[in-house]
Design a protein around this motif. Structure first.
Motif, PDB file in Angstrom:
ATOM      1  N   ASP A  14      -5.630  -0.911 -17.021  1.00  0.00           N
ATOM      2  CA  ASP A  14      -5.843  -2.062 -16.140  1.00  0.00           C
ATOM      3  C   ASP A  14      -4.590  -2.448 -15.362  1.00  0.00           C
ATOM      4  O   ASP A  14      -4.686  -2.955 -14.243  1.00  0.00           O
ATOM      5  N   TRP A  16      -2.557  -0.580 -13.890  1.00  0.00           N
ATOM      6  CA  TRP A  16      -2.362   0.321 -12.748  1.00  0.00           C
ATOM      7  C   TRP A  16      -3.238  -0.044 -11.560  1.00  0.00           C
ATOM      8  O   TRP A  16      -3.043   0.508 -10.466  1.00  0.00           O
ATOM      9  N   TYR A  17      -4.224  -0.908 -11.717  1.00  0.00           N
ATOM     10  CA  TYR A  17      -5.171  -1.209 -10.631  1.00  0.00           C
ATOM     11  C   TYR A  17      -4.493  -1.695  -9.348  1.00  0.00           C
ATOM     12  O   TYR A  17      -4.791  -1.179  -8.270  1.00  0.00           O
ATOM     13  N   PRO A  18      -3.586  -2.679  -9.397  1.00  0.00           N
ATOM     14  CA  PRO A  18      -2.969  -3.129  -8.141  1.00  0.00           C
ATOM     15  C   PRO A  18      -2.141  -2.035  -7.455  1.00  0.00           C
ATOM     16  O   PRO A  18      -2.185  -1.881  -6.230  1.00  0.00           O
ATOM     17  N   THR A  19      -1.413  -1.260  -8.248  1.00  0.00           N
ATOM     18  CA  THR A  19      -0.592  -0.192  -7.681  1.00  0.00           C
ATOM     19  C   THR A  19      -1.457   0.874  -7.036  1.00  0.00           C
ATOM     20  O   THR A  19      -1.175   1.339  -5.919  1.00  0.00           O
ATOM     21  N   ALA A  21      -4.442   0.494  -5.892  1.00  0.00           N
ATOM     22  CA  ALA A  21      -5.081  -0.085  -4.705  1.00  0.00           C
ATOM     23  C   ALA A  21      -4.148  -0.025  -3.503  1.00  0.00           C
ATOM     24  O   ALA A  21      -4.553   0.397  -2.418  1.00  0.00           O
ATOM     25  N   VAL A  22      -2.901  -0.405  -3.689  1.00  0.00           N
ATOM     26  CA  VAL A  22      -1.946  -0.416  -2.572  1.00  0.00           C
ATOM     27  C   VAL A  22      -1.710   0.990  -2.051  1.00  0.00           C
ATOM     28  O   VAL A  22      -1.765   1.242  -0.844  1.00  0.00           O
ATOM     29  N   LEU A  70      -8.888  -2.366  -5.554  1.00  0.00           N
ATOM     30  CA  LEU A  70      -8.542  -3.719  -5.105  1.00  0.00           C
ATOM     31  C   LEU A  70      -9.502  -4.735  -5.707  1.00  0.00           C
ATOM     32  O   LEU A  70      -9.083  -5.791  -6.197  1.00  0.00           O
ATOM     33  N   SER A  73      -8.736  -5.030  -9.451  1.00  0.00           N
ATOM     34  CA  SER A  73      -7.517  -5.802  -9.736  1.00  0.00           C
ATOM     35  C   SER A  73      -7.728  -7.295  -9.497  1.00  0.00           C
ATOM     36  O   SER A  73      -7.046  -8.116 -10.094  1.00  0.00           O
ATOM     37  N   ALA A  74      -8.676  -7.641  -8.612  1.00  0.00           N
ATOM     38  CA  ALA A  74      -8.978  -9.050  -8.359  1.00  0.00           C
ATOM     39  C   ALA A  74      -9.940  -9.636  -9.396  1.00  0.00           C
ATOM     40  O   ALA A  74     -10.210 -10.836  -9.366  1.00  0.00           O
TER      41      ALA A  74
END
Length: 78
Positions: A14, A16-19, A21-22, A70, A73-74
């Motif tokens: 979990d 790693w989700y923002p990374t 996504a970017v 994305l 991660s939200a």
């Protein structure tokens, strides 16, 4: 008796989700920009359908997975 069931977990941590996504959205947007530049600068006689389909397909895969990560991660679990 049956063995206890294992919980379903994500193959990606979990954190790693923002990374992811970017990076995936950035790669997808760069590929989309290169697709538009290719379409705008090449003449109709010099265009290659294979290159257009490959660039568009890879860009859409990266944008799709980037959007998925994305949302994850939200906190929107799809």
């Amino acid at each position: 008796m049956a063995p206890p069931a294992k919980a379903i977990t994500s193959p990606v941590p979990d954190a790693w989700y923002p990374t992811l996504a970017v990076f995936m959205l950035a790669i997808g947007l760069v590929l989309t920009a290169s697709f538009f530049i290719y379409e705008a600068t090449s003449s109709k006689r010099n265009r290659s359908l294979a290159k257009e389909l490959t660039t568009g397909g890879v860009a859409s895969v990266f944008l799709g997975f980037g959007s998925l990560f994305l949302l994850l991660s939200a906190g929107v679990y799809v």
